[in-house]
Design a protein around this motif. Structure first.
Motif, PDB file in Angstrom:
ATOM      1  N   CYS A 123      19.238   2.095   5.688  1.00  0.00           N
ATOM      2  CA  CYS A 123      18.723   0.746   5.932  1.00  0.00           C
ATOM      3  C   CYS A 123      18.731   0.404   7.420  1.00  0.00           C
ATOM      4  O   CYS A 123      17.810  -0.237   7.929  1.00  0.00           O
ATOM      5  CB  CYS A 123      19.540  -0.278   5.146  1.00  0.00           C
ATOM      6  SG  CYS A 123      19.318  -0.188   3.348  1.00  0.00           S
ATOM      7  N   LYS A 124      19.769   0.837   8.105  1.00  0.00           N
ATOM      8  CA  LYS A 124      19.894   0.563   9.529  1.00  0.00           C
ATOM      9  C   LYS A 124      18.754   1.201  10.323  1.00  0.00           C
ATOM     10  O   LYS A 124      18.325   0.664  11.357  1.00  0.00           O
ATOM     11  CB  LYS A 124      21.243   1.086  10.034  1.00  0.00           C
ATOM     12  CG  LYS A 124      21.512   0.824  11.505  1.00  0.00           C
ATOM     13  CD  LYS A 124      22.886   1.365  11.906  1.00  0.00           C
ATOM     14  CE  LYS A 124      23.159   1.135  13.384  1.00  0.00           C
ATOM     15  NZ  LYS A 124      24.491   1.663  13.792  1.00  0.00           N
ATOM     16  N   ASN A 125      18.258   2.327   9.855  1.00  0.00           N
ATOM     17  CA  ASN A 125      17.224   3.071  10.585  1.00  0.00           C
ATOM     18  C   ASN A 125      15.831   2.904  10.000  1.00  0.00           C
ATOM     19  O   ASN A 125      14.870   3.485  10.513  1.00  0.00           O
ATOM     20  CB  ASN A 125      17.588   4.557  10.623  1.00  0.00           C
ATOM     21  CG  ASN A 125      18.790   4.839  11.496  1.00  0.00           C
ATOM     22  OD1 ASN A 125      18.668   5.023  12.702  1.00  0.00           O
ATOM     23  ND2 ASN A 125      19.969   4.881  10.887  1.00  0.00           N
ATOM     24  N   SER A 137      24.192   9.218  11.073  1.00  0.00           N
ATOM     25  CA  SER A 137      25.521   8.652  10.836  1.00  0.00           C
ATOM     26  C   SER A 137      26.626   9.296  11.670  1.00  0.00           C
ATOM     27  O   SER A 137      27.808   9.046  11.435  1.00  0.00           O
ATOM     28  CB  SER A 137      25.879   8.772   9.350  1.00  0.00           C
ATOM     29  OG  SER A 137      25.941  10.128   8.947  1.00  0.00           O
ATOM     30  N   ASP A 150      30.791   0.866   9.862  1.00  0.00           N
ATOM     31  CA  ASP A 150      30.066   0.531  11.096  1.00  0.00           C
ATOM     32  C   ASP A 150      30.205  -0.953  11.426  1.00  0.00           C
ATOM     33  O   ASP A 150      29.241  -1.611  11.820  1.00  0.00           O
ATOM     34  CB  ASP A 150      28.587   0.905  10.942  1.00  0.00           C
ATOM     35  CG  ASP A 150      27.905   1.107  12.290  1.00  0.00           C
ATOM     36  OD1 ASP A 150      28.603   1.457  13.257  1.00  0.00           O
ATOM     37  OD2 ASP A 150      26.681   0.898  12.367  1.00  0.00           O
ATOM     38  N   GLU A 164      18.813  -3.034  -0.879  1.00  0.00           N
ATOM     39  CA  GLU A 164      19.228  -1.969   0.039  1.00  0.00           C
ATOM     40  C   GLU A 164      19.061  -0.593  -0.595  1.00  0.00           C
ATOM     41  O   GLU A 164      18.642   0.359   0.074  1.00  0.00           O
ATOM     42  CB  GLU A 164      20.676  -2.179   0.467  1.00  0.00           C
ATOM     43  CG  GLU A 164      20.864  -3.344   1.415  1.00  0.00           C
ATOM     44  CD  GLU A 164      22.248  -3.389   2.025  1.00  0.00           C
ATOM     45  OE1 GLU A 164      22.383  -3.997   3.095  1.00  0.00           O
ATOM     46  OE2 GLU A 164      23.190  -2.807   1.448  1.00  0.00           O
ATOM     47  N   GLU A 190      30.744  -3.420   9.361  1.00  0.00           N
ATOM     48  CA  GLU A 190      30.391  -4.303   8.246  1.00  0.00           C
ATOM     49  C   GLU A 190      31.429  -4.191   7.137  1.00  0.00           C
ATOM     50  O   GLU A 190      31.714  -3.096   6.655  1.00  0.00           O
ATOM     51  CB  GLU A 190      29.009  -3.944   7.683  1.00  0.00           C
ATOM     52  CG  GLU A 190      28.609  -4.784   6.482  1.00  0.00           C
ATOM     53  CD  GLU A 190      27.286  -4.357   5.864  1.00  0.00           C
ATOM     54  OE1 GLU A 190      26.928  -4.899   4.806  1.00  0.00           O
ATOM     55  OE2 GLU A 190      26.614  -3.465   6.443  1.00  0.00           O
ATOM     56  N   LYS A 206      23.625   2.350   3.733  1.00  0.00           N
ATOM     57  CA  LYS A 206      23.710   1.529   4.938  1.00  0.00           C
ATOM     58  C   LYS A 206      23.049   2.221   6.126  1.00  0.00           C
ATOM     59  O   LYS A 206      22.367   1.584   6.932  1.00  0.00           O
ATOM     60  CB  LYS A 206      25.171   1.209   5.266  1.00  0.00           C
ATOM     61  CG  LYS A 206      25.899   0.395   4.211  1.00  0.00           C
ATOM     62  CD  LYS A 206      25.329  -1.001   4.061  1.00  0.00           C
ATOM     63  CE  LYS A 206      26.106  -1.811   3.038  1.00  0.00           C
ATOM     64  NZ  LYS A 206      25.568  -3.174   2.864  1.00  0.00           N
ATOM     65  N   THR A 207      23.260   3.522   6.237  1.00  0.00           N
ATOM     66  CA  THR A 207      22.665   4.279   7.341  1.00  0.00           C
ATOM     67  C   THR A 207      21.149   4.286   7.241  1.00  0.00           C
ATOM     68  O   THR A 207      20.442   4.093   8.238  1.00  0.00           O
ATOM     69  CB  THR A 207      23.197   5.726   7.345  1.00  0.00           C
ATOM     70  OG1 THR A 207      24.619   5.714   7.478  1.00  0.00           O
ATOM     71  CG2 THR A 207      22.595   6.526   8.486  1.00  0.00           C
TER      72      THR A 207
END
Length: 234
Positions: free
Chosen positions: A93-95, A211, A36, A143, A38, A90-91
């Motif tokens: 954490c993003k949300n 995702s 994404d 994370e 990163e 990552k998904t």
């Protein structure tokens, strides 16, 4: 934390030696993936692959790396699992902020403790060779802990259906005729794992929705050189 192993299986080793491949400057400047947008450095990917290494060897011993699964080497499966674990983290954490989940001071202290533990477990020489220092390890553990809190938040409302569970036990008995354990004992022994599997299913479904539009790109030149075999020498 036992759930750090959930959805997670991980780490790295090179064909000569970790130090000889990455050189003195380490792998801190090299990225294994782009998720994404990163860049995921080799140092970060290594932590996830290390967990995969442990899981695989717990299941099949050191010889597991000589095994192919439907023509795919165990090492490649471990690397792909590590990739998917990072995507999940990552998904989540993003949300996290969208569902009002964040780390508190105790979580951050725990991340520091886990980071030190992980660095010691992986080994100083290997960590140095890939540029994995304490600050990076702490960030990674934060994370992972945040991902776990997201999972707990998503699944906290789950309630087991006794009818479904009874049917599940009946299916188990039908498919395992050699197991003479009484049904009530089976029901007691398997309840916890059943609940965890249902929560994992709920969580996985949510992560997959989140995702859907996340892109993942491998840095093929680096990806091909990452090997769990190097971790054997850590």
């Amino acid at each position: 934390m036992k759930k750090i192993n959930f959805i997670f299986i991980m780490l790295i080793v090179l064909l000569l030696s970790a130090c000889s491949f990455w050189g003195d400057k380490g792998a801190g400047d090299d990225y294994a993936l782009i998720i994404d947008g990163e860049k995921i450095l080799v140092s970060e990917f290594s932590v996830y692959l290390f967990e995969q290494k442990k899981t695989f060897e717990e299941m099949g011993g050191d010889d597991i790396w000589d095994t192919n699964f439907d023509g795919v080497k165990a090492e490649e499966i471990a690397k792909e699992n590590a990739l998917h674990s990072i995507v999940y983290v990552k998904t989540a954490c993003k949300n996290a902020s969208d569902i009002n989940v964040s780390l508190d001071d105790e979580d951050k202290k725990e991340a520091e403790r886990l980071a030190e533990e992980k660095l010691n477990e992986i080994g100083e020489e290997y960590c140095r060779s890939v540029g994995l220092d304490k600050d990076k390890a702490v960030s990674i553990m934060e994370e992972i802990l945040l991902q776990q809190k997201v999972m707990d938040s998503i699944t906290k409302g789950y309630q087991i259906s006794e009818a479904d569970y009874s049917a599940y036990i009946d299916d188990y008995i039908k498919n395992n005729p050699d197991d003479s354990t009484p049904k009530d004992v089976l029901a007691e022994n398997m309840r916890s794992s059943y609940i965890e599997s249902k929560k994992a299913e709920i969580y996985n479904n949510q992560i997959e929705k989140w995702s859907e539009n996340i892109t993942t790109e491998k840095n093929e030149a680096v990806w091909e050189k990452i090997s769990v075999q190097d971790l054997h020498n850590s």
